[in-house]
Design a protein around this motif. Structure first.
Motif, short mmCIF file in Angstrom:
data_model
loop_
_atom_site.label_atom_id
_atom_site.label_comp_id
_atom_site.label_asym_id
_atom_site.label_seq_id
_atom_site.Cartn_x
_atom_site.Cartn_y
_atom_site.Cartn_z
N GLY A 1 73.82 -15.73 -61.32
CA GLY A 1 74.49 -14.19 -61.25
C GLY A 1 74.67 -13.70 -59.86
N MET A 2 74.72 -14.40 -58.71
CA MET A 2 74.83 -13.93 -57.42
C MET A 2 75.54 -14.84 -56.53
N GLY A 3 76.89 -15.00 -56.90
CA GLY A 3 77.70 -15.82 -55.90
C GLY A 3 79.24 -15.80 -56.27
N ASN A 4 79.78 -16.09 -55.19
CA ASN A 4 81.37 -16.03 -55.78
C ASN A 4 81.85 -17.56 -56.30
N LEU A 5 81.44 -17.66 -57.56
CA LEU A 5 81.35 -18.97 -58.15
C LEU A 5 82.86 -19.48 -58.14
N ARG A 6 83.53 -18.61 -58.95
CA ARG A 6 84.97 -19.22 -59.28
C ARG A 6 85.83 -19.56 -58.03
N SER A 7 85.79 -18.82 -56.91
CA SER A 7 86.24 -19.27 -55.63
C SER A 7 85.91 -20.63 -55.02
N VAL A 8 84.45 -20.61 -55.31
CA VAL A 8 83.83 -21.92 -54.95
C VAL A 8 84.31 -23.08 -55.93
N CYS B 1 73.10 -32.46 -52.24
CA CYS B 1 72.91 -30.91 -52.94
C CYS B 1 73.21 -30.02 -51.61
N MET B 2 74.10 -28.90 -51.97
CA MET B 2 74.75 -28.13 -50.99
C MET B 2 74.30 -26.85 -51.17
N GLY B 3 73.84 -26.03 -50.08
CA GLY B 3 73.84 -24.54 -50.13
C GLY B 3 74.97 -23.96 -49.58
N VAL B 4 75.39 -22.69 -49.95
CA VAL B 4 76.62 -22.02 -49.36
C VAL B 4 75.89 -20.76 -49.28
N CYS B 5 76.14 -20.10 -47.97
CA CYS B 5 75.81 -18.74 -47.29
C CYS B 5 74.41 -18.46 -47.89
N LEU B 6 74.01 -17.48 -48.52
CA LEU B 6 72.66 -17.14 -49.05
C LEU B 6 72.15 -18.50 -49.53
N GLY B 7 72.92 -19.30 -49.95
CA GLY B 7 72.34 -20.47 -50.65
C GLY B 7 71.53 -21.32 -49.37
N LEU B 8 72.14 -21.12 -48.25
CA LEU B 8 71.53 -21.97 -47.26
C LEU B 8 70.21 -21.25 -46.78
N GLN B 9 70.13 -19.88 -46.89
CA GLN B 9 69.02 -19.03 -46.52
C GLN B 9 67.84 -19.31 -47.38
N LEU B 10 68.29 -19.62 -48.99
CA LEU B 10 67.28 -19.79 -49.76
C LEU B 10 66.69 -21.18 -49.75
N PRO C 1 75.39 -22.00 -54.63
CA PRO C 1 76.06 -20.57 -53.60
C PRO C 1 75.13 -19.39 -53.77
N GLY C 2 75.48 -18.29 -53.09
CA GLY C 2 75.11 -17.25 -53.21
C GLY C 2 75.52 -16.02 -52.17
N VAL C 3 75.63 -14.87 -52.83
CA VAL C 3 76.02 -13.61 -52.29
C VAL C 3 75.09 -12.46 -52.55
N GLY C 4 74.31 -11.71 -51.79
CA GLY C 4 73.49 -10.82 -52.19
C GLY C 4 72.27 -10.86 -51.39
N ALA C 5 71.29 -10.25 -51.85
CA ALA C 5 69.83 -10.17 -51.68
C ALA C 5 68.99 -11.35 -51.84
N PHE C 6 68.26 -11.77 -50.65
CA PHE C 6 67.55 -13.08 -50.83
C PHE C 6 66.23 -12.70 -52.03
N GLU C 7 65.68 -11.67 -51.97
CA GLU C 7 64.65 -11.47 -52.88
C GLU C 7 65.04 -11.17 -54.46
N ASP C 8 66.00 -10.86 -54.73
CA ASP C 8 66.70 -10.90 -55.94
C ASP C 8 67.37 -12.14 -56.46
N ALA C 9 67.71 -13.05 -55.54
CA ALA C 9 68.20 -14.34 -55.93
C ALA C 9 67.09 -15.36 -56.10
N MET C 10 66.01 -15.10 -55.39
CA MET C 10 64.66 -15.97 -55.63
C MET C 10 63.96 -15.71 -56.98
N ALA C 11 64.20 -14.18 -57.60
CA ALA C 11 63.60 -13.79 -58.60
C ALA C 11 64.48 -14.45 -59.74
N GLU C 12 65.80 -14.64 -59.69
CA GLU C 12 66.75 -15.04 -60.61
C GLU C 12 66.38 -16.59 -60.69
#
Length: 202
Positions: free
Chosen positions: A8-15, A75-84, A44-55
């Motif tokens: 629920g937190m990412g620019n999925l279609r563009s990826v 396995c590859m993280g993108v943007c917030l996906g790196l921070q997580l 992937p990921g765009v948005g707040a770290f706390e919300d992403a981890m909760a989901e």
């Protein structure tokens, strides 16, 4: 098949479109079983770290991603996906990450004339050769949008840096786990080459 995790937190279609543009099969999924069955996984990921981890915790998708990493598949993280991937983020308090890489996520320090978020094109400075950067040339430029950045606990995990104005990890790599703070899907030919390189990993 490359699984792109939908929590629920990412620019999925563009990826997905970028991965498909290099000839790879990519599926956006919120099903942990699909992630476990994939050959490659993108977080992937765009948005707040706390919300992403909760989901990620609520849906079981975080556990599925950790299992994918530990099984040895690319396995590859993108943007917030790196921070997580890191231990802790200081975004809006202190929040635990996936703990796959040692280190912390911190906000860019306030400086006169420095705009946060860091947004726009920036040059990568390669720290060591990794397969994701094959064929990119000496000074590839990529597109960033972020207010926070990682401080890696192991210098050897940082494959490339960018400056804003101080160096920060732009690309991390540890065995089969890699992540970009920038958006390859917004980085034109350089980003497409990276997704092609990722798809070619086994």
């Amino acid at each position: 098949m490359i699984a792109i995790i939908d929590y629920g937190m990412g620019n999925l279609r563009s990826v997905q479109k970028a991965v498909q543009a290099v000839g790879a099969n990519a599926e956006v999924t919120s099903d942990p079983a699909t992630i476990r069955g994939a050959s490659h996984v993108i977080l992937p990921g765009v948005g707040a770290f706390e919300d992403a981890m909760a989901e990620l915790k609520r849906t079981g998708l975080g556990d599925a991603f950790v299992e994918a990493v530990r099984s040895g598949k690319p396995c590859m993280g993108v943007c917030l996906g790196l921070q997580l991937l890191f231990d802790v983020s200081e975004e809006d308090g202190e929040h635990r990450g996936l703990g796959l890489l040692p280190g912390r996520v911190v906000r860019f320090a306030a400086r006169p004339g420095l705009k946060v978020p860091h947004m726009g094109w920036n040059t990568l400075r390669k720290r060591r050769p990794v397969p994701l950067m094959e064929g990119l040339g000496p000074d590839p430029s990529v597109y960033f949008v972020h207010s926070y950045h990682a401080v890696a606990g192991r210098a050897e995990d940082v494959a490339a840096e960018a400056d804003y104005p101080d160096p920060f990890p732009a690309l991390v790599w540890r065995e089969n786990l890699m992540a970009c703070q920038f958006h390859p899907e917004k980085s034109q030919a350089v980003g497409l080459r990276m997704y092609a390189n990722f798809a070619a990993l086994s």
